[in-house]
Motif scaffolding. Structure first.
Motif, mmCIF file in Angstrom:
data_model
loop_
_atom_site.group_PDB
_atom_site.id
_atom_site.type_symbol
_atom_site.label_atom_id
_atom_site.label_comp_id
_atom_site.label_asym_id
_atom_site.label_seq_id
_atom_site.Cartn_x
_atom_site.Cartn_y
_atom_site.Cartn_z
ATOM 1 N N ALA A 1 -21.652 67.011 -8.321
ATOM 2 C CA ALA A 1 -20.845 67.162 -9.530
ATOM 3 C C ALA A 1 -19.443 67.653 -9.187
ATOM 4 N N VAL A 2 -19.347 68.569 -8.230
ATOM 5 C CA VAL A 2 -18.029 69.052 -7.810
ATOM 6 C C VAL A 2 -17.261 67.929 -7.126
ATOM 7 N N LEU A 3 -17.944 67.158 -6.275
ATOM 8 C CA LEU A 3 -17.277 66.040 -5.605
ATOM 9 C C LEU A 3 -16.774 65.014 -6.611
ATOM 10 N N GLY A 4 -17.434 64.925 -7.764
ATOM 11 C CA GLY A 4 -17.073 63.928 -8.767
ATOM 12 C C GLY A 4 -16.063 64.390 -9.789
ATOM 13 N N GLN A 5 -15.559 65.607 -9.657
ATOM 14 C CA GLN A 5 -14.585 66.107 -10.618
ATOM 15 C C GLN A 5 -13.302 65.271 -10.576
ATOM 16 N N GLN A 6 -12.965 64.687 -11.708
ATOM 17 C CA GLN A 6 -11.694 63.977 -11.905
ATOM 18 C C GLN A 6 -11.478 62.816 -10.935
ATOM 19 N N VAL A 7 -12.564 62.200 -10.493
ATOM 20 C CA VAL A 7 -12.444 61.001 -9.657
ATOM 21 C C VAL A 7 -13.432 59.957 -10.177
#
Length: 490
Positions: free
Chosen positions: A322-328
């Motif tokens: 989820a952190v890796l997917g923030q705003q990407v």
């Protein structure tokens, strides 16, 4: 529900499969217990006794019906949508905590004394944690007996029994057959699986819409850890005694599940995590009936009823993702995750496909140098703080976690806003009421449906969808054309 005798009697007399797992029927004239949909002629109401769990029926002296196999019915949806101590205990028992850590370990995880946990479970389920774990061991034992050729002694220990004697006694008491007789009853022409590999059917309550469920898992799959191959979703799993690979193929009335396990002692846990990941113990009728009460949601539900919330087999893994997917984009998030897997994941062998690694554990990621990550400094700091908190045990994202406490702990970490926290609550913690009004897909759906577009206004409007807002999100997402909404082909 088992206390509503009139309703239970109606369900049994109509053989209503929707109530399988909600309660169990003991028949005093035969000494057996059944699921509500048992195909035999229903007994007279005065001969029925109703129990909230298979363990309670077994403790009352009833043995499992050989026709309807009540121990294999879907689990009660109660334990998925509740956040109290009993529900958390049931999720942990299903995940094998009692077998690994005993009742004291279960109580410690929940923050209660063993006496308090035993009293609460007995009051609500008619059986304590040991009896509930024993019923689960019996079900695992039958599965191993009937589907593998491994020796009975190995079956006993793989199923979690402490001795051969306890294994033999439990099987006889629960199924009124010896282990050998159970194996002999398996129909010819159905060869047993090789040791370490099992094929089974995962039941669910109809309806089930597979599109968003498998579409989401496939579209966000991390290379090496997950894949869509030959009409099935496949992934590696980190289990207590070694790695495993699960292959999950949708069918109209069940999910075909193949498990390749390094250690058969992990069978029960692997099954539980597969069911959790696919949300198979949900009650879609209850969810859809409530959402249909909203004129805006009704057409979406009627178009494709039975949507489930795609979850995860590992809570900490999803939090990292989820952190890796923030705003990407979804593709960028998969790329970032794949790099972590290659650098820090544990290699596994997968002769049947293209899976190569377990997703790295928080402990493995503790050695991560944030400066090597190809994204903004603020997100590097967020990921480092999350990994540290998970590795230290400061944030619990397991199946028995306290949902509100987990939210509060995550909110205390840098870079964790409502979207990330609620996404984790929905897919890692399994909170059926998690809601992400600021999500781009949800906001686009809101505009298309003339719903309020701002997060605050949409949250107020969504109060009518409680306690199933996580399911409402699935229906809102389905209004778009993103790959997460499409059942993969090939």
């Amino acid at each position: 529900m088992h206390e509503d005798v009139e309703r239970c009697v109606r369900a049994v007399q109509s053989k209503d499969a929707r109530f399988d797992g909600w309660f169990f029927t003991g028949v005093v004239t035969t000494g057996i217990y059944c699921r509500p949909s048992c195909p035999v002629v229903p007994p007279k109401p005065e001969n029925m006794r109703f129990y909230p769990s298979a363990a309670a029926a077994q403790q009352a002296g009833f043995r499992a019906c050989k026709r309807c196999r009540p121990d294999t019915s879907p689990g009660s949806p109660e334990w998925n949508h509740r956040a109290d101590a009993v529900a958390r205990a049931m999720r942990l028992i299903a995940d094998g905590v009692v077998d690994r850590e005993g009742v004291p370990g279960l109580a410690s995880r929940l923050g209660y004394s063993t006496r308090q946990i035993e009293r609460q479970l007995s009051a609500e389920l008619g059986a304590g944690p040991l009896a509930l774990a024993r019923a689960q061991r019996a079900q695992t034992a039958r599965l191993l007996i009937e589907t593998t050729p491994i020796p009975m002694g190995d079956v006993a220990f793989a199923a979690g029994f402490a001795s051969i004697r306890a294994f033999n006694e439990t099987v006889r008491e629960v199924f009124a057959l010896t282990p050998t007789q159970l194996r002999d009853r398996v129909a010819r022409g159905h060869p047993a699986a090789a040791s370490g590999t099992l094929s089974l059917r995962l039941p669910f309550r109809a309806p089930l819409c597979p599109d968003n469920l498998y579409g989401h898992l496939a579209a966000t799959a991390v290379p090496g850890v997950e894949e869509w191959r030959d009409g099935a979703y496949r992934r590696t799993m980190r289990l207590p005694h070694g790695p495993g690979v699960a292959t999950l193929r949708p069918h109209p009335d069940h999910v075909a599940c193949s498990l390749a396990l390094a250690d058969l002692r992990d069978l029960t846990i692997a099954i539980s995590r597969c069911r959790w990941m696919l949300d198979l113990d949900a009650d879609p009728v209850a969810v859809d009936d409530l959402l249909r009460g909203d004129p805006v949601m009704a057409p979406l539900v009627d178009k494709a009823p039975g949507r489930r919330v795609p979850r995860t087999a590992d809570g900490p893994e999803f939090a990292v993702r989820a952190v890796l997917g923030q705003q990407v984009s979804t593709a960028a998030a998969r790329t970032h995750a794949a790099r972590l897997v290659t650098a820090y994941g544990e290699p596994v062998a997968d002769p049947a496909g293209g899976l190569t690694h377990l997703f790295p554990s928080p402990e493995a990621l503790a050695d991560l140098d944030p400066e090597t990550l190809a994204f903004p400094k603020s997100r590097r700091r967020t990921l480092a703080a999350l990994v540290e908190a998970l590795a230290a045990g400061d944030v619990d994202l397991g199946v028995g976690a306290d949902w509100e406490e987990a939210r509060a702990r995550l909110a205390g970490l840098p870079g964790f806003g409502p979207w990330t926290i609620e996404s984790i609550a929905m897919r890692a913690l399994g909170d059926p009421d998690a809601f992400i009004p600021g999500d781009l897909g949800v906001r686009a759906a809101a505009r298309a449906l003339d719903l309020p577009a701002t997060p605050a206004a949409l949250t107020r409007r969504a109060a009518a969808w409680r306690p199933w807002r996580a399911y409402a999100v699935q229906y809102l997402w389905a209004t778009g054309d993103h790959a997460i909404n499409l059942l993969p082909t090939g």
